[in-house]
Design an enzyme around this catalytic site. Structure first.
Site, PDB file in Angstrom:
ATOM      1  N   ASN A 244     -13.222   0.764  18.757  1.00 55.27           N
ATOM      2  CA  ASN A 244     -12.823   1.021  20.032  1.00 55.27           C
ATOM      3  C   ASN A 244     -13.697   2.176  20.940  1.00 55.27           C
ATOM      4  O   ASN A 244     -13.393   1.895  22.181  1.00 55.27           O
ATOM      5  CB  ASN A 244     -11.344   1.728  20.033  1.00 55.27           C
ATOM      6  CG  ASN A 244     -10.326   0.675  19.452  1.00 55.27           C
ATOM      7  OD1 ASN A 244     -10.211  -0.300  19.873  1.00 55.27           O
ATOM      8  ND2 ASN A 244      -9.702   0.977  18.400  1.00 55.27           N
TER       9      ASN A 244
ATOM     10  N   ARG B 271     -11.799  16.205   7.566  1.00 59.55           N
ATOM     11  CA  ARG B 271     -12.428  16.493   6.462  1.00 59.55           C
ATOM     12  C   ARG B 271     -14.012  16.694   6.816  1.00 59.55           C
ATOM     13  O   ARG B 271     -14.303  16.119   7.835  1.00 59.55           O
ATOM     14  CB  ARG B 271     -12.563  15.141   5.534  1.00 59.55           C
ATOM     15  CG  ARG B 271     -11.320  15.011   4.674  1.00 59.55           C
ATOM     16  CD  ARG B 271     -11.327  13.779   3.896  1.00 59.55           C
ATOM     17  NE  ARG B 271     -10.350  12.903   4.613  1.00 59.55           N
ATOM     18  CZ  ARG B 271     -10.215  11.478   4.448  1.00 59.55           C
ATOM     19  NH1 ARG B 271     -11.099  11.067   3.499  1.00 59.55           N
ATOM     20  NH2 ARG B 271      -9.287  10.839   4.778  1.00 59.55           N
TER      21      ARG B 271
ATOM     22  N   HIS C 170     -17.441   2.430   8.334  1.00 55.89           N
ATOM     23  CA  HIS C 170     -16.346   2.544   8.689  1.00 55.89           C
ATOM     24  C   HIS C 170     -15.481   3.947   9.267  1.00 55.89           C
ATOM     25  O   HIS C 170     -15.523   4.837   8.487  1.00 55.89           O
ATOM     26  CB  HIS C 170     -15.381   2.245   7.265  1.00 55.89           C
ATOM     27  CG  HIS C 170     -13.727   2.313   7.476  1.00 55.89           C
ATOM     28  ND1 HIS C 170     -12.976   1.141   7.058  1.00 55.89           N
ATOM     29  CD2 HIS C 170     -13.078   3.472   7.577  1.00 55.89           C
ATOM     30  CE1 HIS C 170     -11.666   1.564   7.159  1.00 55.89           C
ATOM     31  NE2 HIS C 170     -11.684   2.984   7.454  1.00 55.89           N
TER      32      HIS C 170
ATOM     33  N   LYS D  69       3.495   0.584   3.076  1.00 52.47           N
ATOM     34  CA  LYS D  69       2.938  -0.104   4.134  1.00 52.47           C
ATOM     35  C   LYS D  69       2.951  -1.583   3.421  1.00 52.47           C
ATOM     36  O   LYS D  69       2.403  -1.676   2.188  1.00 52.47           O
ATOM     37  CB  LYS D  69       1.602   0.390   4.566  1.00 52.47           C
ATOM     38  CG  LYS D  69       1.231   0.121   5.706  1.00 52.47           C
ATOM     39  CD  LYS D  69       0.002   0.838   5.955  1.00 52.47           C
ATOM     40  CE  LYS D  69      -0.951   0.459   7.074  1.00 52.47           C
ATOM     41  NZ  LYS D  69      -2.322   1.128   7.162  1.00 52.47           N
TER      42      LYS D  69
ATOM     43  N   ASN E 218       0.722  -1.290  -0.008  1.00 51.34           N
ATOM     44  CA  ASN E 218       0.028  -0.104   0.106  1.00 51.34           C
ATOM     45  C   ASN E 218       0.833   1.486   0.144  1.00 51.34           C
ATOM     46  O   ASN E 218       1.458   1.435   1.076  1.00 51.34           O
ATOM     47  CB  ASN E 218      -0.832  -0.047   1.136  1.00 51.34           C
ATOM     48  CG  ASN E 218      -1.666   1.092   1.376  1.00 51.34           C
ATOM     49  OD1 ASN E 218      -1.815   2.256   0.515  1.00 51.34           O
ATOM     50  ND2 ASN E 218      -2.817   0.867   2.367  1.00 51.34           N
TER      51      ASN E 218
ATOM     52  N   HIS F   1     -12.849   3.396   0.539  1.00 53.17           N
ATOM     53  CA  HIS F   1     -12.772   2.519   1.472  1.00 53.17           C
ATOM     54  C   HIS F   1     -13.688   1.167   1.060  1.00 53.17           C
ATOM     55  O   HIS F   1     -14.046   0.203   2.026  1.00 53.17           O
ATOM     56  CB  HIS F   1     -13.657   2.834   2.823  1.00 53.17           C
ATOM     57  CG  HIS F   1     -12.904   3.717   3.565  1.00 53.17           C
ATOM     58  ND1 HIS F   1     -13.548   4.808   4.237  1.00 53.17           N
ATOM     59  CD2 HIS F   1     -11.526   4.188   3.764  1.00 53.17           C
ATOM     60  CE1 HIS F   1     -12.779   5.647   4.815  1.00 53.17           C
ATOM     61  NE2 HIS F   1     -11.587   5.207   4.605  1.00 53.17           N
TER      62      HIS F   1
ATOM     63  N   GLU G 215      -8.025  -4.863   5.879  1.00 48.94           N
ATOM     64  CA  GLU G 215      -7.827  -4.456   4.359  1.00 48.94           C
ATOM     65  C   GLU G 215      -6.695  -5.218   3.684  1.00 48.94           C
ATOM     66  O   GLU G 215      -6.989  -5.714   2.525  1.00 48.94           O
ATOM     67  CB  GLU G 215      -7.670  -3.102   4.069  1.00 48.94           C
ATOM     68  CG  GLU G 215      -8.964  -2.163   4.173  1.00 48.94           C
ATOM     69  CD  GLU G 215      -8.758  -0.652   4.434  1.00 48.94           C
ATOM     70  OE1 GLU G 215      -8.865  -0.114   3.429  1.00 48.94           O
ATOM     71  OE2 GLU G 215      -8.302  -0.398   5.353  1.00 48.94           O
TER      72      GLU G 215
ATOM     73  N   GLY H 122     -10.677   2.514  13.671  1.00 44.98           N
ATOM     74  CA  GLY H 122     -10.212   2.857  14.901  1.00 44.98           C
ATOM     75  C   GLY H 122     -11.297   3.367  15.702  1.00 44.98           C
ATOM     76  O   GLY H 122     -11.366   2.935  17.124  1.00 44.98           O
TER      77      GLY H 122
ATOM     78  N   GLY I 147     -12.804   5.715  10.882  1.00 48.35           N
ATOM     79  CA  GLY I 147     -11.264   5.758  11.303  1.00 48.35           C
ATOM     80  C   GLY I 147     -10.903   7.422  11.259  1.00 48.35           C
ATOM     81  O   GLY I 147     -11.852   8.167  11.445  1.00 48.35           O
ATOM     82  N   ASN I 148      -9.455   7.609  10.737  1.00 48.80           N
ATOM     83  CA  ASN I 148      -9.317   9.110  10.377  1.00 48.80           C
ATOM     84  C   ASN I 148     -10.209   9.512   9.193  1.00 48.80           C
ATOM     85  O   ASN I 148     -10.882  10.710   9.148  1.00 48.80           O
ATOM     86  CB  ASN I 148      -8.141   9.206  10.113  1.00 48.80           C
ATOM     87  CG  ASN I 148      -7.268   9.526  11.171  1.00 48.80           C
ATOM     88  OD1 ASN I 148      -7.500  10.358  12.266  1.00 48.80           O
ATOM     89  ND2 ASN I 148      -5.982   8.914  11.350  1.00 48.80           N
ATOM     90  N   GLY I 149     -10.501   8.596   8.262  1.00 49.29           N
ATOM     91  CA  GLY I 149     -11.354   8.820   7.248  1.00 49.29           C
ATOM     92  C   GLY I 149     -12.663   8.000   7.572  1.00 49.29           C
ATOM     93  O   GLY I 149     -12.451   6.811   8.136  1.00 49.29           O
TER      94      GLY I 149
ATOM     95  N   ARG J 297      -2.682  -2.128  -3.193  1.00 47.97           N
ATOM     96  CA  ARG J 297      -4.045  -1.235  -3.154  1.00 47.97           C
ATOM     97  C   ARG J 297      -3.840  -0.064  -4.005  1.00 47.97           C
ATOM     98  O   ARG J 297      -3.104   0.620  -4.152  1.00 47.97           O
ATOM     99  CB  ARG J 297      -3.878  -0.581  -1.451  1.00 47.97           C
ATOM    100  CG  ARG J 297      -5.085   0.333  -1.363  1.00 47.97           C
ATOM    101  CD  ARG J 297      -4.808   1.227  -0.371  1.00 47.97           C
ATOM    102  NE  ARG J 297      -6.221   1.910  -0.169  1.00 47.97           N
ATOM    103  CZ  ARG J 297      -6.049   3.072   0.629  1.00 47.97           C
ATOM    104  NH1 ARG J 297      -5.001   3.527   1.085  1.00 47.97           N
ATOM    105  NH2 ARG J 297      -7.318   3.708   0.645  1.00 47.97           N
TER     106      ARG J 297
HETATM  107  P1  ADP Z   1      -6.994   5.329   9.552  1.00 42.52           P
HETATM  108  O1  ADP Z   1      -8.059   5.924   8.776  1.00 42.52           O
HETATM  109  O2  ADP Z   1      -5.706   6.504   9.591  1.00 42.52           O
HETATM  110  O3  ADP Z   1      -6.599   4.150   9.181  1.00 42.52           O
HETATM  111  P2  ADP Z   1      -7.701   4.470  12.237  1.00 42.52           P
HETATM  112  O4  ADP Z   1      -8.658   3.552  11.709  1.00 42.52           O
HETATM  113  O5  ADP Z   1      -6.387   3.966  12.943  1.00 42.52           O
HETATM  114  O6  ADP Z   1      -7.382   5.572  11.156  1.00 42.52           O
HETATM  115  O7  ADP Z   1      -8.545   5.503  13.184  1.00 42.52           O
HETATM  116  C1  ADP Z   1      -7.965   6.491  14.089  1.00 42.52           C
HETATM  117  C2  ADP Z   1      -9.079   6.835  14.575  1.00 42.52           C
HETATM  118  O8  ADP Z   1      -9.452   6.099  15.693  1.00 42.52           O
HETATM  119  C3  ADP Z   1      -8.577   8.117  15.711  1.00 42.52           C
HETATM  120  O9  ADP Z   1      -9.699   9.245  15.621  1.00 42.52           O
HETATM  121  C4  ADP Z   1      -8.402   7.764  17.018  1.00 42.52           C
HETATM  122  O10 ADP Z   1      -8.686   8.840  18.068  1.00 42.52           O
HETATM  123  C5  ADP Z   1      -9.685   6.742  16.924  1.00 42.52           C
HETATM  124  N1  ADP Z   1      -9.311   5.717  18.012  1.00 42.52           N
HETATM  125  C6  ADP Z   1     -10.124   5.585  19.017  1.00 42.52           C
HETATM  126  N2  ADP Z   1      -9.609   4.596  20.016  1.00 42.52           N
HETATM  127  C7  ADP Z   1      -8.604   3.992  19.329  1.00 42.52           C
HETATM  128  C8  ADP Z   1      -7.538   2.950  19.816  1.00 42.52           C
HETATM  129  N3  ADP Z   1      -7.865   2.359  20.980  1.00 42.52           N
HETATM  130  N4  ADP Z   1      -6.674   2.785  18.880  1.00 42.52           N
HETATM  131  C9  ADP Z   1      -6.487   3.361  17.742  1.00 42.52           C
HETATM  132  N5  ADP Z   1      -7.380   4.543  17.334  1.00 42.52           N
HETATM  133  C10 ADP Z   1      -8.476   4.458  18.169  1.00 42.52           C
END
Ligand code: ADP
Length: 423
Positions: free
Chosen positions: A334, A240, A207, A14, A7, A179, A384, A330, A209-211, A90
């Protein structure tokens, strides 16, 4: 069979080396700051962490450095490069040409290049990775797995914007969705968990995450998704904004004399959780400030949750019902409070959260709905890389082993886009 999954980002590689039969990750790592004096590398290889810092001028050197480590006498996990049987890449944007993964050849590369204008930050490094891998592993089949492919099943009414139709024809401006590899992976895992064929399920995958993006999946097919022409549209994300009236951007450009690049930066890098809270793009940070009573942090979370909820409502209507709501990435995997807040008030859709199950900490896929909840709620960790490896294996098996070798690309593209391969 060992599959190398790659990736490539704007200055990073990665990777994971996966043994498909054993379903085992033999090595994985991240090489960053390619082109800078001190590129940094972190690898997890044979259960140990290896850190390196040296000059890596380009993607080919980066891959060579990774391969050297995989072959290292002491720490390595393979003895010869020929133990890598396939490479899976990817690729972010496959436009309207690819609705599933394909074996890479010159024609495929040309098509990926033609989508650079739609994904200027992503497709060029993806292509650089492909070029490097082809030169390093010239006899190894290479497969492109597209973020957009899973969403190519969107019907016209869902992907078309109500702009003058000529711009769809001229520039292919439409919803593509991203995604896709993740949404597909979590939907397939959910079906296994629910012990039902995907063909019988109406699923919403979040999904987060950051995105962040959310997808409506009917009978295994993506029928609507929140990201659009670019990964900017839809949910509120780390930096975003997600959905916003396009006229607001025009207004700002006029009032603040912003150039296109400045406006792009504002929408993609300064908005979302960061923009509203003024604190961070990281949800964990924002939560800390909510606890301290910060009003803007609280507001950022409220807008974040509200948008997800609104989409769940909309997609339940589009699906005509809901069998499973899935959280992933993320935040989805979590953040107990976010899942709790999103599900509150969705009982009218048959969504009943079991608070105790929701609070239980686990890294495994699991149900978090009550026993009697008509729609099941699940947390499914996304993977992924596993999906890319699986796709690579599937394509290589169908073409290299199953048929008469790697055929010329025109035929290949036509064949790869045949419904037969979607099975
Ligand atoms: P990316 O889209 O960069 O892959 P991730 O899936 O790692 O992002 O998600 C990042 C987001 O998940 C951040 O907003 C982070 O605060 C949140 N988050 C919450 N708890 C956790 C955790 N235990 N570990 C990793 N990210 C977490």
């Amino acid at each position: 069979m060992n599959i190398l999954v790659i990736n490539c980002g704007s200055s990073s590689i990665k990777y994971q080396l996966i043994n498909r039969e054993k379903r085992k990750v033999l090595a994985k790592g991240l090489l960053e700051k390619i082109g800078e004096i001190n590129s940094s590398q972190v690898h997890r290889i044979g259960g140990k962490v290896v850190k390196k810092q040296d000059e890596v001028a380009n993607y080919e050197e980066g891959l060579k450095s990774i391969l050297a480590l995989l072959l290292d006498e002491k720490r390595g996990v393979i003895k010869d490069a020929s133990e890598i049987s396939a490479v899976g890449h990817r690729v972010v944007h496959g436009g309207e040409d690819f609705f599933h993964s394909v074996l890479i050849d010159d024609e495929v590369i040309k098509t990926i290049k033609s989508y650079i204008s739609l994904a200027p930050l992503h497709n060029p490094p993806n292509l650089a990775g492909i070029k490097a891998a082809r030169s390093l592993f010239p006899d190894v089949p290479q497969v492109a797995v597209f973020d957009t492919a899973f969403h190519q099943t969107l019907p016209e009414k869902a992907f078309l914007y109500a702009l003058p139709y000529q711009y769809y024809e001229k520039y292919k401006i439409r919803r593509y969705g991203f995604h896709g590899t993740s949404h597909r992976y979590i939907a397939e895992r959910a079906a296994k968990f629910l012990k039902k064929p995907l063909k019988e399920l109406k699923i919403i995958t979040c999904h987060l995450g950051n995105g962040c993006s959310i997808t409506a999946i009917d009978k295994g097919k993506s029928i609507d998704t929140s990201m659009g022409f670019t990964p900017l549209e839809g949910l509120v994300m780390g930096t975003r904004c997600g959905d916003v009236d396009a006229a607001a951007a025009l207004f700002l450009m006029e009032k603040e004399n912003f150039t296109t690049a400045q406006m792009d930066n504002l929408l993609n890098k300064q908005s979302g959780l960061l923009g509203i809270s003024g604190i961070s793009n990281d949800l964990r940070e924002v939560q800390k400030w909510v606890v301290k009573g910060d009003q803007r942090a609280k507001l950022a979370l409220e807008v974040f949750v509200y948008r997800i909820k609104k989409y769940i409502g909309a997609y339940s209507a589009v699906l005509g019902g809901l069998d499973a709501l899935i959280f992933s990435a993320g935040i989805g995997e979590n953040e107990v409070n976010i899942r709790d807040k999103v599900c509150q008030g969705l009982e009218f859709l048959g969504v009943y959260l079991d608070e105790k199950k929701n609070r239980a900490r686990s890294k495994a896929s699991r149900f978090i709905s009550t026993e009697k909840s008509p729609a099941k709620i699940l947390v499914i960790p996304t993977n992924e890389e596993e999906m890319i490896a699986e796709e690579t294996w599937r394509i290589v098996n169908k073409t290299v082993n199953g048929e008469s070798g790697i055929v010329n690309s025109k035929k290949q593209t036509a064949r790869y886009n045949s419904p037969e391969l979607l099975k």
